[in-house]
Design a protein around this motif. Structure first.
Motif, short mmCIF file in Angstrom:
data_model
loop_
_atom_site.label_atom_id
_atom_site.label_comp_id
_atom_site.label_asym_id
_atom_site.label_seq_id
_atom_site.Cartn_x
_atom_site.Cartn_y
_atom_site.Cartn_z
N ILE A 133 -11.22 11.65 -7.26
CA ILE A 133 -11.20 12.29 -8.66
C ILE A 133 -9.75 11.96 -9.34
O ILE A 133 -9.57 12.32 -10.02
CB ILE A 133 -11.13 13.83 -8.52
CG1 ILE A 133 -10.27 14.11 -7.43
CG2 ILE A 133 -12.66 13.91 -7.91
CD1 ILE A 133 -10.17 15.63 -7.26
N GLY A 134 -8.80 11.19 -8.58
CA GLY A 134 -7.69 10.92 -8.99
C GLY A 134 -7.37 10.07 -10.31
O GLY A 134 -6.78 10.63 -11.19
N GLY A 135 -8.40 9.11 -10.16
CA GLY A 135 -8.21 8.28 -11.59
C GLY A 135 -8.87 9.11 -12.67
O GLY A 135 -8.20 8.96 -13.85
N VAL A 136 -9.81 9.95 -12.55
CA VAL A 136 -10.37 10.80 -13.73
C VAL A 136 -9.52 11.51 -14.18
O VAL A 136 -9.23 12.16 -15.34
CB VAL A 136 -11.67 11.26 -13.29
CG1 VAL A 136 -11.99 12.51 -14.25
CG2 VAL A 136 -12.63 10.41 -12.84
N LEU A 137 -8.64 12.30 -13.04
CA LEU A 137 -7.61 13.39 -13.68
C LEU A 137 -6.42 12.71 -14.25
O LEU A 137 -5.76 13.14 -15.24
CB LEU A 137 -7.05 14.26 -12.36
CG LEU A 137 -7.90 15.01 -11.67
CD1 LEU A 137 -7.39 15.58 -10.41
CD2 LEU A 137 -8.39 16.21 -12.53
N LEU A 138 -6.16 11.41 -13.78
CA LEU A 138 -4.89 10.75 -14.68
C LEU A 138 -5.60 10.33 -16.23
O LEU A 138 -4.59 10.35 -17.06
CB LEU A 138 -4.47 9.46 -13.75
CG LEU A 138 -3.61 9.80 -12.64
CD1 LEU A 138 -3.40 8.47 -11.77
CD2 LEU A 138 -2.55 10.47 -13.07
#
Length: 109
Positions: free
Chosen positions: A64-69
Motif C-alpha cells: 500500500i505504500g506506493g498508493v499512499l505516496l
C-alpha cells in the motif's frame, strides 16, 4: 543555476541517509535476537512470532505504500514515514512483554 544544483545534492544525500538508517534499523532486530530472547525469556517459537509480525507488516506496507505516496505526495510521505518510524523505534525500547514487543516490531513499517 547553483541553488538548483545544491538542492539536488541535498535531496540525494537526504534520501541516501534515510535509506541507510532504514536498513540499519531493520537489521537490528535480527542482530539483537539473542539479547531479545534472553531479556524477554522467549523460546524460538515466540521469537519467530515477533519476526513474522515484522515481515507481515513490512510486506503489507510495500503493497500500500506506493498508493499512499501517490495520494499524499512524496515529500509529505517521506516526512510522515520518518516520523512514524522514529516514534515506533522509540516505543520498541519501552516494550516489557512479548505482546508489546511484537506489536512495536510489526508497526515498524
Amino acid at each position: 543555476m547553483k541553488p538548483k544544483k545544491r538542492l539536488r545534492w541535498w535531496i540525494a544525500w537526504t534520501l541516501f541517509f534515510s535509506t541507510v538508517i532504514n536498513y540499519i534499523n531493520r537489521m537490528t532486530l535480527s542482530v539483537l535476537a539473542p539479547v531479545i530472547t534472553q531479556q524477554f525469556h522467549l523460546n524460538h517459537s515466540q521469537l519467530s512470532w515477533v519476526f513474522s509480525f515484522f515481515q507481515l507488516s513490512y510486506a503489507g506496507m510495500w503493497l500500500i505504500g506506493g498508493v499512499l505516496l501517490d495520494i499524499i505526495g512524496t515529500r509529505l510521505g517521506l516526512a510522515l514515514a520518518v516520523i512514524w518510524w522514529s516514534i515506533i523505534s522509540m516505543l520498541t525500547g519501552l516494550a516489557n512483554s512479548l505482546t508489546q514487543f511484537a506489536f512495536s516490531a510489526s508497526s515498524w513499517e
